[in-house]
Design a protein around this motif. Structure first.
Motif, PDB file in Angstrom:
ATOM      1  N   GLU A 149      45.385 -30.484  64.533  1.00 19.53           N
ATOM      2  CA  GLU A 149      45.206 -29.702  65.748  1.00 19.53           C
ATOM      3  C   GLU A 149      44.553 -30.498  66.869  1.00 19.53           C
ATOM      4  N   TYR A 150      43.543 -31.294  66.498  1.00 16.99           N
ATOM      5  CA  TYR A 150      42.716 -31.914  67.534  1.00 16.99           C
ATOM      6  C   TYR A 150      42.219 -33.272  67.058  1.00 16.99           C
ATOM      7  N   VAL A 225      42.071 -36.708  78.504  1.00 13.86           N
ATOM      8  CA  VAL A 225      42.496 -35.558  77.700  1.00 13.86           C
ATOM      9  C   VAL A 225      44.013 -35.636  77.609  1.00 13.86           C
ATOM     10  N   GLU A 227      47.534 -34.013  76.088  1.00 16.41           N
ATOM     11  CA  GLU A 227      48.196 -32.883  75.436  1.00 16.41           C
ATOM     12  C   GLU A 227      49.548 -33.363  74.912  1.00 16.41           C
ATOM     13  N   LEU A 233      46.022 -31.692  70.543  1.00 17.65           N
ATOM     14  CA  LEU A 233      45.187 -32.010  71.695  1.00 17.65           C
ATOM     15  C   LEU A 233      44.306 -33.194  71.325  1.00 17.65           C
ATOM     16  N   VAL A 257      40.702 -33.013  63.433  1.00 19.95           N
ATOM     17  CA  VAL A 257      40.534 -31.627  63.031  1.00 19.95           C
ATOM     18  C   VAL A 257      41.891 -31.054  62.655  1.00 19.95           C
ATOM     19  N   ARG A 259      43.915 -27.788  60.489  1.00 22.47           N
ATOM     20  CA  ARG A 259      43.637 -26.361  60.359  1.00 22.47           C
ATOM     21  C   ARG A 259      42.793 -26.081  59.120  1.00 22.47           C
TER      22      ARG A 259
ATOM     23  N   VAL B 197      41.177 -27.593  78.562  1.00 18.36           N
ATOM     24  CA  VAL B 197      42.311 -27.228  77.717  1.00 18.36           C
ATOM     25  C   VAL B 197      41.774 -26.403  76.552  1.00 18.36           C
ATOM     26  N   LYS B 199      42.644 -24.215  72.858  1.00 20.62           N
ATOM     27  CA  LYS B 199      43.596 -24.067  71.749  1.00 20.62           C
ATOM     28  C   LYS B 199      43.200 -22.861  70.906  1.00 20.62           C
ATOM     29  N   ILE B 201      43.291 -22.001  67.169  1.00 20.32           N
ATOM     30  CA  ILE B 201      43.548 -22.657  65.891  1.00 20.32           C
ATOM     31  C   ILE B 201      43.473 -21.665  64.731  1.00 20.32           C
ATOM     32  N   ARG B 206      44.114 -16.502  67.090  1.00 24.09           N
ATOM     33  CA  ARG B 206      45.500 -16.217  67.486  1.00 24.09           C
ATOM     34  C   ARG B 206      45.749 -14.716  67.526  1.00 24.09           C
ATOM     35  N   HIS B 213      38.973 -23.244  70.396  1.00 23.11           N
ATOM     36  CA  HIS B 213      38.667 -24.679  70.521  1.00 23.11           C
ATOM     37  C   HIS B 213      38.890 -25.024  71.981  1.00 23.11           C
ATOM     38  N   ILE B 215      38.045 -27.681  75.383  1.00 24.71           N
ATOM     39  CA  ILE B 215      37.578 -28.967  75.907  1.00 24.71           C
ATOM     40  C   ILE B 215      37.420 -28.854  77.416  1.00 24.71           C
ATOM     41  N   GLU B 229      32.807 -30.238  74.359  1.00 25.01           N
ATOM     42  CA  GLU B 229      33.732 -29.769  73.331  1.00 25.01           C
ATOM     43  C   GLU B 229      33.034 -28.640  72.586  1.00 25.01           C
ATOM     44  N   ALA B 233      36.403 -23.382  65.417  1.00 22.59           N
ATOM     45  CA  ALA B 233      37.509 -23.608  64.486  1.00 22.59           C
ATOM     46  C   ALA B 233      37.344 -24.856  63.646  1.00 22.59           C
ATOM     47  N   TYR B 234      36.144 -25.470  63.664  1.00 20.64           N
ATOM     48  CA  TYR B 234      35.965 -26.640  62.816  1.00 20.64           C
ATOM     49  C   TYR B 234      36.024 -26.195  61.366  1.00 20.64           C
TER      50      TYR B 234
END
Lengths: 337, 335
Positions: A149-150, A225, A227, A233, A257, A259, B197, B199, B201, B206, B213, B215, B229, B233-234
């Motif tokens: 994810e990140y 950053v 995308e 990301l 990171v 899920r 941005v 997200k 996760i 959702r 998450h 940034i 940051e 969701a970590y």
């Protein structure tokens, strides 16, 4: 497998020191010639003697040496096109220091020249050849942390090259020769590892790059950053932000990171520490440089694909240039790769 | 003089942080605990030797010097304004409010009533960051590039108010204000623009249509860069549901880095892995909350000037709000 006979063109870039040593001691490579174009030609001459390689004052002479099958080019970035195109014309396979060139047009010319001559062209980015990152990639591919994810990465942060003793690094501070400062110097490594880890390319970039720390005429640190098209990301910091007293030569760090899990990759190379007036890390192995040289030689000797061809290096440059554009315009920039 | 204090909201943060701090602070008497959940109010009141309330009007009719608002974010503005209008000083948990507009209204009300409105930006009272700030000044370092991370795996179920953007503001606001305030505090300057941005996760995010998450790249005056940051969701297991903070300050004349992974811990190895028994992550929070409350009570008593003002809290929220706008539009937004 026999040994590939290689030449090193120029010691303008300090990586020449590492690559020459690796080529000379490599299982499948032999260092047969060195040319002293640009800065540090005295160092190049001493190195040639040390390795028993033929020393040429200019790359033109080296390229005419039939004994040389392939070259590692470490000349200033603004001369990459000139030298790489000539090397291709002389039928030499090319390992070309990053960034591939100053502009995408120059990159295209280099790629075209190599294709026309039927020689291999590879650009070395180190992180994907380091053992921790390879382990991480293996774990990602095995689904151990779920979908990615990140990514946060410092890749890489170093001390300004002018802090290196005994070498003339002044061209790094001249954007006309280097294309930019700390971000141009180091971000390509991180961008390549992001390409490789995500198996994807970014669609949008926002960056803040500047001469923030040292007062050099070029930028010394930047963060972008990124995308990616398939949704990852990434945040990447790169530059020369490390002060003199920082114990690591290179700082490379990745937080991945997924899920279902988190990978923390913090060191690039195995090291030990020397404590005197300050602490200093000494790397006792550089599997990345070995991996680069070995994979390049193998691709030539077995006529396979190189792991990082010119096209990938051009995409890398496109992202770096988009980051600079974003920083200049203070807005996010779309990239189509 | 002993301050008479009332609590509104005897849930999570009260039980984790404020309750034990209040027991240790002298010169303050908690006389009333209010919660819409009678059981929580009763328990809180019992522990602090106070009276329990479920009705706000009855609670505000009491003779109180100060009210602590420790409720979910979306209720901050209404409760704080009612308490201020009832003549009480107000200490409210961060974020100051759900929206900048609400926060401005709270500040105007406090000014009109001539009362203190203090916001619990507890990072400003955490000895780690206080010492870091002191070192920066002492050693003449000028921060130019600061990255601050506050991440966790939010352990709450999907119908919990944190996951509802309309009640918590999402992670961008809830954790975001900690970091935006930290950056202003350390840079000693104001933000110019932000690019962000987000997200989604985790399944909870959702399902709720919120980011978990987030940034933020914040440009500060003088070419300084702040990178925030924040994440719920970590993917740490829920039992490690504590915050992880990372700070990297790159500046002229030096660099300072903090990662909990570099600092001392006492871990235990058993058949099943356990939480660290000592960790700097866990160790500074109680003290920080206590220091914050002591300071705020002294401000109310007129013995001290606020170290962090409602205006600071409002700007922290404004950056986060603009950042959400940026993430929505996919463009840089001026602050």
């Amino acid at each position: 497998m026999r040994k590939l006979r290689m030449g090193v063109i120029s010691y303008a870039h300090p990586h020449a020191l590492r690559f020459a040593g690796q080529i000379a001691s490599g299982r499948h490579t032999k260092l047969v010639a060195i040319s002293g174009d640009g800065p540090n030609s005295d160092v190049a001459r001493v190195e040639a003697r040390r390795f028993g390689a033929h020393f040429y004052k200019t790359y033109e002479e080296l390229l005419r040496d039939d004994n040389v099958e392939a070259v590692y080019i470490a000349i200033e970035t603004y001369r990459h096109k000139e030298v790489a195109v000539r090397a291709a014309e002389e039928g030499k396979h090319i390992l070309l220091e990053k960034p591939i060139a100053l502009t995408l047009e120059d990159a295209d010319e280099i790629i075209k020249a190599a294709k026309k001559a039927g020689v291999k062209l590879m650009v070395p980015y180190n992180p994907r050849f380091t053992e921790p990152l390879q382990k991480a990639k293996e774990m990602l591919d095995a689904g151990e942390v779920g979908p990615l994810e990140y990514i946060y990465t410092i890749s890489e942060n170093v001390k300004p090259p002018i802090f290196l003793q005994g070498l003339d690094m002044s061209w790094f501070l001249d954007a006309r020769k280097s294309g930019g400062g700390g971000f141009m110097d180091t971000a390509p490594h991180g961008i390549d590892s992001l390409f490789w880890l995500t198996e994807d390319v970014p669609k949008k970039v926002y960056a803040d790059i500047g001469a923030k720390i040292y007062g050099f005429p070029v930028d010394d640190i930047g963060t972008a950053v990124l995308e990616f098209r398939k949704g990852v990301l990434a945040v990447l910091t790169a530059g020369w932000g490390n002060p003199k007293g920082y114990s690591y030569g290179i700082e490379m760090k990745y937080y991945l990171v997924g899920r279902e899990g988190f990978l923390d990759i913090r060191t690039a190379y195995p090291d030990f520490t020397v404590y005197q007036e300050r602490a200093e890390k000494i790397y006792w192995d550089r599997p990345d440089v070995r991996g680069i040289v070995e994979s390049f030689a193998r691709a030539i000797l077995k006529d396979e694909k190189v792991p990082i061809p010119g096209e990938v290096a051009k995409k890398n440059l496109a992202v770096v240039l988009a980051a600079y554009e974003s920083s200049r315009k203070r807005k996010a920039v779309k990239v189509s790769l | 003089m002993e301050l008479k204090v009332g609590i509104i909201g005897c849930g999570n943060i009260f039980n984790l942080a404020h309750k034990s701090a209040l027991k240790r602070i002298e010169g303050v008497k908690v006389v009333a605990c209010m919660d819409i959940d009678g059981e929580r109010a009763r328990k809180g009141a019992e522990e602090l030797g106070a009276r329990a309330f479920t009705n706000l009007d009855e609670f505000l009719d009491l003779d109180l010097d100060a009210v602590l608002v420790l409720t979910p974010t979306y209720t901050h503005s209404e409760l704080a304004i009612r308490a201020l209008k009832a003549g009480k000083h107000v200490i409210v948990e961060k974020p100051i409010a759900l929206t900048v507009e609400e926060g401005e209204k709270m500040i105007r009300t406090a000014e009109r009533e001539g009362l203190h409105l203090l916001v619990g930006h507890v990072r400003r009272f955490d000895k780690r960051w206080l010492q870091m700030k002191e070192i920066i000044e002492k050693r003449n370092i000028l921060p130019m590039h600061i990255r601050k991370t506050e991440v966790q795996n939010l352990p709450f179920p999907r119908d919990y108010w944190y996951w509802d953007e309309k009640r918590s503001g999402g992670v961008a606001v809830d954790l975001g204000v900690h970091v935006t305030d930290f950056l202003r505090w350390f840079f000693e300057g104001e933000p110019v623009s932000v690019y962000a941005v987000g997200k989604s996760i985790k399944e909870e995010a959702r399902a709720n249509g919120t980011w978990d998450h987030f940034i933020m790249m914040i440009a500060f005056e003088g070419g300084k860069t702040g990178i925030a940051e924040v994440s719920w969701a970590y993917p740490y297991p829920a039992r490690y549901g504590v915050f992880y903070h990372h700070v990297d300050i790159i500046g002229r004349n030096g660099r300072i880095r903090y990662t909990p992974l570099d600092t001392p811990v006492v871990g235990v190895a058993k058949a099943n892995f356990e939480m660290p028994r000592f960790s700097p992550l866990l160790s500074t929070f109680p003290e920080a909350f206590e220091m914050e409350l002591r300071h705020f009570f002294n401000v109310i008593k007129g013995k001290d000037e606020p170290r962090v003002t409602a205006q600071d809290a409002l700007i922290a929220l404004k950056i986060a709000e603009r950042a959400k706008e940026s993430a929505m539009k996919g463009e840089v937004v001026e602050v």
